[in-house]
Scaffold this motif. Structure first.
Motif, PDB file in Angstrom:
ATOM      1  N   ASP A  50      69.358   5.662  23.423  1.00  0.00           N
ATOM      2  CA  ASP A  50      70.265   5.839  22.151  1.00  0.00           C
ATOM      3  C   ASP A  50      71.524   4.917  22.524  1.00  0.00           C
ATOM      4  N   PRO A  51      72.079   4.287  21.251  1.00  0.00           N
ATOM      5  CA  PRO A  51      73.056   3.530  21.253  1.00  0.00           C
ATOM      6  C   PRO A  51      74.330   4.055  22.042  1.00  0.00           C
ATOM      7  N   SER A  52      74.448   5.281  21.460  1.00  0.00           N
ATOM      8  CA  SER A  52      75.675   6.122  21.956  1.00  0.00           C
ATOM      9  C   SER A  52      75.481   6.300  23.452  1.00  0.00           C
ATOM     10  N   GLU A  53      74.451   6.353  24.189  1.00  0.00           N
ATOM     11  CA  GLU A  53      74.579   6.536  25.752  1.00  0.00           C
ATOM     12  C   GLU A  53      75.135   5.232  26.052  1.00  0.00           C
ATOM     13  N   ARG A  54      74.873   4.260  25.704  1.00  0.00           N
ATOM     14  CA  ARG A  54      75.491   2.939  26.103  1.00  0.00           C
ATOM     15  C   ARG A  54      77.015   3.130  26.382  1.00  0.00           C
ATOM     16  N   ALA A  55      77.514   3.483  25.317  1.00  0.00           N
ATOM     17  CA  ALA A  55      79.084   3.709  25.356  1.00  0.00           C
ATOM     18  C   ALA A  55      79.250   4.617  26.450  1.00  0.00           C
ATOM     19  N   GLU A  56      78.825   5.717  26.759  1.00  0.00           N
ATOM     20  CA  GLU A  56      79.004   6.554  27.579  1.00  0.00           C
ATOM     21  C   GLU A  56      78.689   6.108  28.929  1.00  0.00           C
TER      22      GLU A  56
END
Length: 319
Positions: free
Chosen positions: A281-287
């Motif tokens: 998930d792209p949001s996991e990259r930010a995390e």
């Protein structure tokens, strides 16, 4: 290889004045358990303009990564790969005018040497089009002869996720399309890592149970990447190479452990020292970026990248 016999004899003269544009993606090999077998093409590129000339020497210009560092003569890896390809075709290689614009980091586990080799191989094949024509297997075999193993050159040539293996008749590959939910992140440190050094740290044999472990995880990883991204954390477990190399890149090892403890499918990219995170998930990259920024003791550059599905391309002006 298919040759037009009359043309091969004067092949060097026949290609004078021909020009090609080459674009080659970065790659990440191994992907955790798929040692020397699995590779992934990533949307970061080296681009080259190559022209065959009748000059006495090569004319080479490099912009971006490697500028002022790589040789500007016949020992340049792209030119060496071109020379090898011309030799395999039975055609004398002319001098070339080469302008390279590089963005693939060197010595970081992102396939920069494989990309240079592929650029030379397909650049030569483009100049030789209609004189000597190469099949996909020909290109992979020539590139593998120079690289030593096909796990980086296969995804660079063909894009996507590749499974590469070697047969008595030469290297072979299978290209697979990665699930659209997979969102790769590469974390690139300032320091380089020698692939030769990384390989020297591995034992000549491993325990039977470790080999079985990696067989299961490699099979699972293929399924996770093309169909079930939710399995990526388990699928990227490895016992064959990463912990043996950890002593040469301690911060890479420490950050991978921290990322995995938080549920991020993190692995060493190629021989390292970069880290590949195969987020679902792209949001996991930010995390993952936030975690590394807080935990790292040195500077790491985050590169959120798409999967490249085309692989290397060669075109002529006007295409």
């Amino acid at each position: 290889m298919n040759r037009t016999a009359p043309e091969v004899e004067g092949g060097a003269r026949a290609v004078i004045g021909r020009r090609v544009h080459v674009k080659v993606p970065a790659t990440s090999a191994n992907l955790g358990p798929g040692f020397d077998t699995l590779g992934l093409a990533l949307a970061r590129y080296d681009e080259l303009e190559i022209e065959a000339t009748d000059a006495a020497t090569h004319d080479i210009t490099v912009h971006g990564v490697g500028e002022g560092e790589v040789p500007l003569d016949g020992s340049h890896l792209v030119v060496r790969a071109m020379a090898h390809t011309f030799a395999r075709a039975g055609v004398e290689m002319p001098s070339v005018r080469l302008v390279a614009r590089n963005s693939i980091p060197h010595g970081r586990g992102l396939g920069s040497s494989g990309a240079a080799i592929v650029a030379g191989v397909i650049g030569a094949s483009g100049l030789l089009e209609g004189i000597v024509d190469f099949s996909a297997d020909d290109l992979l075999e020539i590139a593998t002869e120079l690289e030593g193993h096909p796990d980086n050159v296969a995804p660079a040539l063909f894009g996507g996720l590749t499974i590469a293996w070697v047969t008595p008749d030469g290297p072979r590959h299978k290209k697979l399309i990665v699930h659209r939910g997979v969102s790769p992140l590469v974390l690139v440190p300032e320091q380089e890592m020698s692939t030769a050094l990384a390989r020297s740290l591995q034992p000549e044999s491993v325990p039977h149970e470790d080999a079985v472990f990696n067989v299961s995880r490699s099979a699972l990883l293929v399924a996770a990447l093309i169909q079930s991204p939710e399995l990526l954390l388990q699928a990227t477990e490895d016992k064959l190479h990463q912990h043996y190399r950890a002593q040469a890149m301690p911060e890479t090892d420490r950050l991978i452990r921290a990322l995995r403890a938080e549920g991020h499918p993190a692995v060493v990219s190629g021989a390292g020292p970069s880290i590949l995170v195969l987020s679902s998930d792209p949001s996991e990259r930010a995390e993952a970026i936030r975690l590394v920024e807080e935990a790292a003791q040195t500077v790491w550059q985050p590169l959120p990248l798409a999967v490249d599905f085309l692989g290397a391309t060669v075109s002529t002006p006007g295409d």
